[in-house]
Design an enzyme around this catalytic site. Structure first.
Site: not given
Ligand code: MOS
Length: 751
Positions: A644-645, A641-642, A478, A476, A651, A718
């Site tokens: 892809n920093p 653990r990240i 991200t 999406i 994000q 999020e």
């Molecule tokens: Mo997010 S509100 O779970 O797309």
């Protein structure tokens, strides 16, 4: 303390990896849902109700039907059967607005679709839609902003199943509050907010006798498939949903909305592909929004700052049709140590489109309230708000009585305070000045649930040395394409540019939804298992193919690493590339399938799994001209653990930008006369833009959470939006002396 740095090894995990789909996007060749064209395709434009409460009395389509290019004006009498969908197990059959479009002649919110114009061009369809005449019997809509909990039963049904209104309780919060030496009792309000992804929602439907194909920018293609199969009475196998790219969703695209069945019904009726793309105005009316909330927080504490009681009573608005649950208590019950606590909610019904998930649903408005209350309590106690949080750090999840899998909130606070220079703070309101401006400093904590959804994936190793990884999940915006490539590269040892990623199609293995910040964490075990299975097949080919260098070996003697098969006893320095082994065997590819169970929604979890974080904010204030700016933000995130920093930082930065909008700008306003969202466009609904955003300083702690997956990677989509509004309003108070308890902080509230 460990923080994420560029990894020095050759492993693709933990590396700042540019988007593998970046070139497709910047060259305009990435195909978003409405970029697919089909011969004979028709265009549909819905007609939205211009009242918010009443009944359709007359629908006059005569003039519209005669207009150029018009193929049909569809409405209740001629749309054909659309069934109601029902929820199933887990994430199956979720639909936030359950009523099929045109099911009755009742209008319950402004913009509700009442007819659909279909024509040979978009312009002709739009002109016809504008020509459809409706008369209504109307009643005054209720879109009031004062929320009073209605008389609901103890357990209410919601879009995700039944919910007890008393969400969490321990000790005796009333008695503890009454006798607490220090008390705080405040109510915080967050307005309705509307998701504004740049890509508009829309569907292109192709009905081909008994099968339906839908191009749609969905955050959850398999759920979309299931709901549409139910709505049209088709076996699931006869419905295919394709989502190659999504121009953001923020939750608005998680679940099907009514335009999807409308496009499908029109295609069924007319025997042609039908495209229906919403207008920006419709995006404010028919595809969800973040519910308005009114949250009373009561805190009781000792003079030393130990919490003795916490009560969080919140009310949110819901629509007439549905019962979406805005879970403001998401983080309340575990975030701080407090022996006496109660979290409960109520609802107020309004004539509005159904609210839905929006980035950090529940927790984001919830933490705005509870973190604001913590900041106010700290001021009341004349205590550093960081210290107040340290004092109330829980040893375990006190709401469930289980340990946290990995909680490093205190380290977040420590690093954030250090990077920000918090020790130089003068708590006196208006006391800090710089270049003639008044500075305001504020901070807040953040939390967001971490877990896995069920996920499946497949991996192919191919005879040209390339690898294909496939999962029916979505990207999406991200970075899921890139994450999948990194995971496949890690396990197969090929370079990133030798990995082909396939996602966004229900013909692929069933992948996770792109929601809840859980796609990445869910994909790790599925992709790894798929790779292991593909490698097992490869080793068996290596040992069974005549002429193979390993013909006489047992699979168990062999190992696979860095793209090569070698004899364990000889070590990994030699070996044969997998492509060689496949070519010798005349095999184009070996494939493996892998899947992993959900941890989300486990009945008896062993661990409480969440991501944590904090924000430190500086605002500048010029009282002479009432100019407020966010000047500096330091954010620290503990998300395991990240992987892809680069994408990870992106994000968090995006979430902080959205948080500046939440704190200072965003609010959807309803017209009390006709119930319409008034500011339903991007000129009047303000979101934070570049000019509103200072340089953002983002830090990740590096504490892998092995309860989530073997890499220890939790989600980061999020959490960056949680807490930021409370940090900003605290900074505003520090600068101006004004406590704004109703978002957004518009200037009229400061002067
Ligand atoms: Mo997010 S509100 O779970 O797309």
């Amino acid at each position: 303390m460990p923080t994420t740095q560029e990894t020095a090894t050759t492993s693709p995990i933990g590396r700042k990896t540019p988007r593998v789909d970046g070139p497709l996007k910047v060259s305009g060749t990435a195909q978003y849902a409405s970029d697919f064209h089909f011969p004979g395709m028709l265009y549909a434009v819905p007609v939205g109700a211009t009242i918010a409460n009443g009944k359709i009395q007359k629908l006059d389509t005569a003039a519209a039907e005669k207009m150029p290019g018009v193929r049909a004006i569809l409405h209740r009498a001629n749309i054909g059967k659309i069934f109601r969908s029902t929820p199933g197990k887990g994430f199956e059959g979720i639909c936030i607005e359950r009523r099929p479009p045109f099911e009755d002649d009742v209008v319950r919110y402004y913009g509700q679709y009442v007819a659909l114009a279909v024509a040979d061009t978009f312009e002709n369809a739009k002109a016809a839609a504008d020509t459809v005449r409706l008369t209504y019997s109307k009643e005054k809509p209720n879109v009031g902003s004062e929320l009073k909990a209605e008389d609901d039963p103890e357990t209410v049904s919601t879009s995700y199943g039944p919910e007890k209104r008393l969400q969490s309780e321990r000790g005796n919060p009333d008695v503890a509050f009454a006798s607490a030496p220090v008390k705080l009792d405040q109510t915080y309000v967050t307005p309705a907010e509307t998701h504004n992804p740049i890509e508009l929602q829309g569907a292109t439907a192709i009905w081909d006798g008994s099968t339906l194909t839908l191009y749609e920018e969905s955050q959850a293609i398999f759920n979309m498939r299931g709901v549409l199969a139910q709505m049209f009475g088709l076996p699931k196998e006869n419905v295919r949903v394709i989502t190659k790219f999504v121009g953001s969703g923020f939750g608005s695209k998680l679940w099907p909305w009514t335009h999807c069945p409308l496009a499908a019904a029109a295609s069924r009726q007319l025997g042609k592909p039908v495209r229906l793309v919403l207008s920006r105005k419709m995006m404010f009316e028919t595809v969800g929004h973040r519910a308005r909330t009114q949250q009373r927080v009561r805190l009781g504490a000792t003079p030393e700052g130990k919490l003795v009681s916490l009560q969080h009573d919140y009310v949110y608005h819901r629509s007439v049709l549905d019962d979406y649950h805005e879970n403001c208590g998401e983080a309340t019950a575990f975030h701080y140590s407090v022996p006496n606590l109660r979290v409960q909610f109520g609802r107020a019904t309004r004539n509005i489109g159904t609210p839905s998930d929006m980035r950090g649903p529940g927790a984001v408005p919830g933490l705005y309230a509870t973190e604001s209350a913590m900041n106010e309590l700290a001021d009341q106690l004349k205590m550093d708000p960081v210290q107040l949080r340290r004092l109330n750090e829980p040893k375990n999840d006190e709401s469930l009585g289980i340990p946290f899998s990995s909680r490093h909130f205190l380290e977040c606070l420590e690093l954030g305070a250090e990077k920000f220079g918090w020790s130089k703070r003068n708590a006196q309101v208006g006391s800090m000045k710089q270049n003639g401006l008044t500075l305001g400093w504020g901070m807040a904590g953040a939390a967001w649930v971490a877990a896995r959804f069920p996920a499946a994936a497949s991996i192919e190793l191919r005879d040209d040395g390339t690898v294909r990884v496939a999962s029916g999940t979505q990207d999406i915006g991200t970075g899921t394409y890139t994450i999948l490539a990194q995971l496949a590269a890690q396990k197969t040892g090929v370079a990133l540019d030798k990995v082909e990623v396939a996602l966004g199609d229900t013909t692929l293995p069933e992948g996770p939804i792109s929601g809840g910040s859980m796609a990445t964490g869910s994909l790790v075990p599925a992709v790894f298992a798929a790779a292991d299975n593909a490698i097992t097949s490869l080793l068996s080919i290596a040992t069974t193919t005549p002429g193979s260098p390993y013909e006489k070996r047992k699979s168990d003697d062999l190992a696979f690493e860095g793209g090569r098969v070698f004899v364990k006893a000889d070590g990994p320095s030699g070996g044969v590339p997998f492509a060689d082994l496949l070519r010798r065997a005349n095999v184009r590819l070996v494939s493996g399938h892998g899947s992993a169970e959900a941890t989300f929604g486990e009945k008896k979890p062993k661990f409480s799994t969440h991501s944590f974080g904090c924000h430190f904010v500086e605002v500048t204030w010029q009282p002479e001209i009432a100019r407020l700016r966010v000047n500096r933000v330091v954010t620290v995130i503990d998300a395991g653990r990240i992987i892809n920093p680069l994408a990870g930082r992106n994000q968090i930065e995006g979430a902080v930008v959205m948080g500046i909008g939440m704190a200072l700008l965003e609010h959807t306003t309803y017209d009390p006369q006709n119930g319409a969202p008034i500011n339903s466009n991007l000129a009047d609904y303000m979101v934070a833009v570049n000019a509103d955003v200072p340089p953002l300083d983002v830090h990740f702690l590096d504490f892998p959470d092995k309860e989530i997956n073997e890499l220890g990677a939790r989600g980061i989509g999020e959490i960056g939006l949680a807490g930021i509004a409370a940090a900003i309003t605290a900074a505003v108070h520090h600068a101006t002396g004004v406590r704004v308890r109703e978002l957004p902080v518009t200037l009229d509230k400061l002067i």
